[in-house]
Design an enzyme around this catalytic site. Sequence first.
Site, PDB file in Angstrom:
ATOM      1  N   GLY A   4       0.741  -1.282  -0.013  1.00 23.22           N
ATOM      2  CA  GLY A   4      -0.017  -0.070  -0.029  1.00 23.22           C
ATOM      3  C   GLY A   4       0.976   1.324  -0.037  1.00 23.22           C
ATOM      4  O   GLY A   4       0.371   2.191   0.598  1.00 23.22           O
ATOM      5  N   SER A  52       1.486   3.451  -2.229  1.00 26.67           N
ATOM      6  CA  SER A  52       1.405   4.599  -3.375  1.00 26.67           C
ATOM      7  C   SER A  52       0.699   5.711  -2.726  1.00 26.67           C
ATOM      8  O   SER A  52       0.568   6.662  -3.312  1.00 26.67           O
ATOM      9  CB  SER A  52       0.880   3.919  -4.518  1.00 26.67           C
ATOM     10  OG  SER A  52      -0.551   3.434  -4.176  1.00 26.67           O
ATOM     11  N   ASP A 111      -1.628  -7.024  -6.636  1.00 23.89           N
ATOM     12  CA  ASP A 111      -2.861  -7.129  -5.809  1.00 23.89           C
ATOM     13  C   ASP A 111      -2.726  -7.535  -4.736  1.00 23.89           C
ATOM     14  O   ASP A 111      -2.341  -8.979  -4.812  1.00 23.89           O
ATOM     15  CB  ASP A 111      -4.012  -7.729  -6.904  1.00 23.89           C
ATOM     16  CG  ASP A 111      -5.290  -7.881  -6.125  1.00 23.89           C
ATOM     17  OD1 ASP A 111      -5.509  -7.757  -4.813  1.00 23.89           O
ATOM     18  OD2 ASP A 111      -6.184  -8.098  -7.047  1.00 23.89           O
ATOM     19  N   VAL A 112      -2.420  -7.054  -3.574  1.00 27.53           N
ATOM     20  CA  VAL A 112      -2.140  -7.825  -2.395  1.00 27.53           C
ATOM     21  C   VAL A 112      -3.139  -8.770  -1.951  1.00 27.53           C
ATOM     22  O   VAL A 112      -2.637  -9.866  -1.130  1.00 27.53           O
ATOM     23  CB  VAL A 112      -2.108  -6.658  -1.367  1.00 27.53           C
ATOM     24  CG1 VAL A 112      -0.854  -5.646  -1.642  1.00 27.53           C
ATOM     25  CG2 VAL A 112      -3.176  -6.119  -0.839  1.00 27.53           C
ATOM     26  N   SER A 170      -6.509  -0.915  13.292  1.00 30.77           N
ATOM     27  CA  SER A 170      -7.217   0.446  13.331  1.00 30.77           C
ATOM     28  C   SER A 170      -8.058   0.318  14.849  1.00 30.77           C
ATOM     29  O   SER A 170      -8.166  -0.572  15.510  1.00 30.77           O
ATOM     30  CB  SER A 170      -8.380   0.509  12.615  1.00 30.77           C
ATOM     31  OG  SER A 170      -9.340   1.267  12.674  1.00 30.77           O
ATOM     32  N   TYR A 201     -14.678  -4.416   7.392  1.00 36.18           N
ATOM     33  CA  TYR A 201     -13.309  -3.818   7.809  1.00 36.18           C
ATOM     34  C   TYR A 201     -13.208  -3.787   9.333  1.00 36.18           C
ATOM     35  O   TYR A 201     -11.955  -3.994   9.448  1.00 36.18           O
ATOM     36  CB  TYR A 201     -13.751  -2.113   7.522  1.00 36.18           C
ATOM     37  CG  TYR A 201     -12.495  -1.289   7.669  1.00 36.18           C
ATOM     38  CD1 TYR A 201     -11.568  -1.047   6.852  1.00 36.18           C
ATOM     39  CD2 TYR A 201     -12.133  -0.656   8.808  1.00 36.18           C
ATOM     40  CE1 TYR A 201     -10.363  -0.277   7.088  1.00 36.18           C
ATOM     41  CE2 TYR A 201     -11.198   0.172   9.182  1.00 36.18           C
ATOM     42  CZ  TYR A 201     -10.321   0.279   8.273  1.00 36.18           C
ATOM     43  OH  TYR A 201      -9.100   1.119   8.490  1.00 36.18           O
ATOM     44  N   LYS A 239      -9.612  -5.684  10.630  1.00 30.57           N
ATOM     45  CA  LYS A 239      -8.541  -5.017  11.700  1.00 30.57           C
ATOM     46  C   LYS A 239      -8.513  -5.892  13.058  1.00 30.57           C
ATOM     47  O   LYS A 239      -7.687  -5.678  13.751  1.00 30.57           O
ATOM     48  CB  LYS A 239      -9.016  -3.627  11.991  1.00 30.57           C
ATOM     49  CG  LYS A 239      -8.971  -2.667  10.549  1.00 30.57           C
ATOM     50  CD  LYS A 239      -7.470  -2.775   9.866  1.00 30.57           C
ATOM     51  CE  LYS A 239      -7.312  -2.229   8.657  1.00 30.57           C
ATOM     52  NZ  LYS A 239      -5.866  -2.073   8.101  1.00 30.57           N
ATOM     53  N   ILE A 292      -6.915   9.354  11.153  1.00 34.93           N
ATOM     54  CA  ILE A 292      -5.709  10.018  10.389  1.00 34.93           C
ATOM     55  C   ILE A 292      -6.371  10.547   9.167  1.00 34.93           C
ATOM     56  O   ILE A 292      -6.867   9.868   8.389  1.00 34.93           O
ATOM     57  CB  ILE A 292      -4.707   8.815  10.124  1.00 34.93           C
ATOM     58  CG1 ILE A 292      -4.614   7.832  11.555  1.00 34.93           C
ATOM     59  CG2 ILE A 292      -3.484   9.124   9.623  1.00 34.93           C
ATOM     60  CD1 ILE A 292      -4.101   8.679  12.491  1.00 34.93           C
TER      61      ILE A 292
END
Length: 258
Positions: A15, A17, A65-66, A150, A166, A170, A199
């Site tokens: 990630g 970029s 593509d992770v 997170s 999500y 996390k 953030i």
Amino acid sequence: MKEKMLAGRRALVTGGSSGIGRAVALTYAREGADVVICATNPEKLKKVEGELLETGVKVLSLVCDVGDPEQVGKTVRAAEEFLGGIDILANIAGMSPKKEGGFKIPFYELTTEQWNRVMDVNLNSMFYFSRAVAPGMMERKYGRIVNMSSIVGLTNSEHGPAAACYSTSKTGAIGLTKAMAYELAPYGITVNAVAGGRIATEMSAANNSYYNDLHMKLIPMKRFGTTEEVAHVFVFYASEEASYVTGDTCNITGGWYI
């Protein structure tokens, strides 16, 4: 002149970029580490690669593509060949689907495809990359793995428009961190997690004014964190200063988790 904390180290940042990934890669490079970044957007990758090259370290960007274990394997092999080995793995790639207008998607409205994709990118990728780099780290008896979690991985509450996929990913990141930390400790490898609050990133910018106002009221420091502040925690966990810290999760939330 202050000694660089990661001088001579070799890092792979997923990630890398944009957002936190970009900030971590840049901070690693400024602290002396050679860096490989990977993400899906080639244009953004090349831009960050240029920024990294200005620090004077070795840099390579790779499209990956992770969530695809085959692509992850190829990326790790290319990174190891370029760097000569991987000392530091920063698992940062992530995504957070939202409804139109930046609102949370209730779990009962999530599609199977949305659920699986978030799990692949946010959680499974950590397993894929960590599994791929572990043998080399174990052989060298040295390694640092840092995973991005997170605040919703700790609370699973209404801390924002975080869908169940999500939040679950996390939470899983923290569990995976502890399991890997225990298993890799005998090899001199540490594994830690960073639990971010609000953030200021492109991802969080997709939130709406309702959540922005709510969060500002709930955060004792009355501001959102910066990607650079998160990056400093990633540097600490990757450095010799944290050589006896493993299985830990650092909350960087401005006091939100008090």
